[in-house]
Design a protein around this motif. Sequence first.
Motif, short mmCIF file in Angstrom:
data_model
loop_
_atom_site.label_atom_id
_atom_site.label_comp_id
_atom_site.label_asym_id
_atom_site.label_seq_id
_atom_site.Cartn_x
_atom_site.Cartn_y
_atom_site.Cartn_z
N TYR A 106 1.20 -0.74 0.01
CA TYR A 106 -0.25 -0.58 0.10
C TYR A 106 1.10 1.23 -0.08
N GLU A 107 0.33 2.47 0.07
CA GLU A 107 0.84 3.72 -0.24
C GLU A 107 1.84 4.02 0.79
N LEU A 108 2.80 3.80 1.24
CA LEU A 108 3.34 4.40 2.33
C LEU A 108 2.54 5.16 3.56
N GLN A 109 2.35 6.39 3.21
CA GLN A 109 2.06 7.27 4.19
C GLN A 109 0.27 6.87 4.50
N LEU A 110 -0.91 6.29 3.65
CA LEU A 110 -1.83 5.43 3.99
C LEU A 110 -1.01 4.49 4.87
N ALA A 111 -0.66 3.43 4.65
CA ALA A 111 -0.06 2.30 5.45
C ALA A 111 -0.17 2.78 6.41
N THR A 112 1.08 4.13 6.51
CA THR A 112 1.83 4.54 8.11
C THR A 112 0.55 4.89 8.96
N ASN A 113 -0.34 5.60 8.37
CA ASN A 113 -0.65 7.11 9.13
C ASN A 113 -2.13 6.82 9.92
N HIS A 114 -2.64 5.85 8.09
CA HIS A 114 -4.19 5.56 8.65
C HIS A 114 -3.64 3.88 9.07
N LEU A 115 -3.69 2.65 8.08
CA LEU A 115 -3.99 1.85 8.01
C LEU A 115 -3.58 1.06 9.19
N GLY A 116 -2.38 1.64 9.55
CA GLY A 116 -1.12 0.75 10.17
C GLY A 116 -2.38 1.11 11.96
N HIS A 117 -2.43 2.03 12.53
CA HIS A 117 -3.61 2.26 13.14
C HIS A 117 -4.74 2.09 13.55
N PHE A 118 -5.49 1.63 12.34
CA PHE A 118 -6.45 1.26 12.36
C PHE A 118 -6.86 -0.02 12.82
#
Length: 292
Positions: A106-118
Amino acid sequence: MSVLPFQIGRRVVVTGATSGLGLELSRAFAALGADVALAVRNPAKGAEAAERIRRTGVSGTVAVAELDLSDLASVRAFADRSPGCEVLVNNAGVMGVPQQRSADGYELQLATNHLGHFALTNLLLTRITDRVVTVGSASHRTGQLVVDDLSFERRDYHPYAAYCQSKLAQLSFMGELGRRLRDAASPVRSLGAHPGYTATGIQSGTGNPLFTRVAAIGNALVGMPPSKGARSILEAALLDLPSGSYLGPSGPGELLGAPAPARLAPQAESRELARLLWERSEELTAVSFPLG
């Protein structure tokens, strides 16, 4: 500003705690007596951060746990090891980086900032007893959330646009989490806060030399120190506020000043968009809401 209550005997998990806001938040929680878990990608840097906090004479304990939010396997491993907490602070983030993919594609900023925290929040949720605090950004107000193209597979990639989308996703998640917790009759609250213009190292990690130089000048001239930028997040984490509260600096543009209620973009408050994002996030992470 409000007096922050002591946190003796309470456990707080802070993601991205090796520097900047995360380090200051962790120090402040420990100074109030909390047992703080520094959830960090680099355990060696985490150990250095923990020692820096201890040297300030805090009364709470500080421990380090490995967590790479851009890697869902790491998120699951962290959650499997965690005993739970009263407060989870979803703070870690990257900003404006060149186009990259996470370990899961996944796009890295989406993955780190949102998906990981989700994924982290939902995996820990049955072991969280008080609240989840999402660290947002005033930049979310310029973001466009495209649920069917979150990783910029069909759109042209622009680093800052991807960052703004990821922060908008986080705040959409904050609201939807609160509604789901309410519907499940859970006492756990979902709150958010942003630090305004705080001088941290996130601006120097973009890979854009011009942006880094401009940000360094801005940080030196007007940026708040992390101790002040962290205040809105601390109040969201510790004061008796209703679920859904969102705090930020009170000055013009919510850039500087003491904490106050902050403004959410219309997209961040859209329940339909939040529902669609939640469903897509469940698909991408293979993690679901565990209550109700």
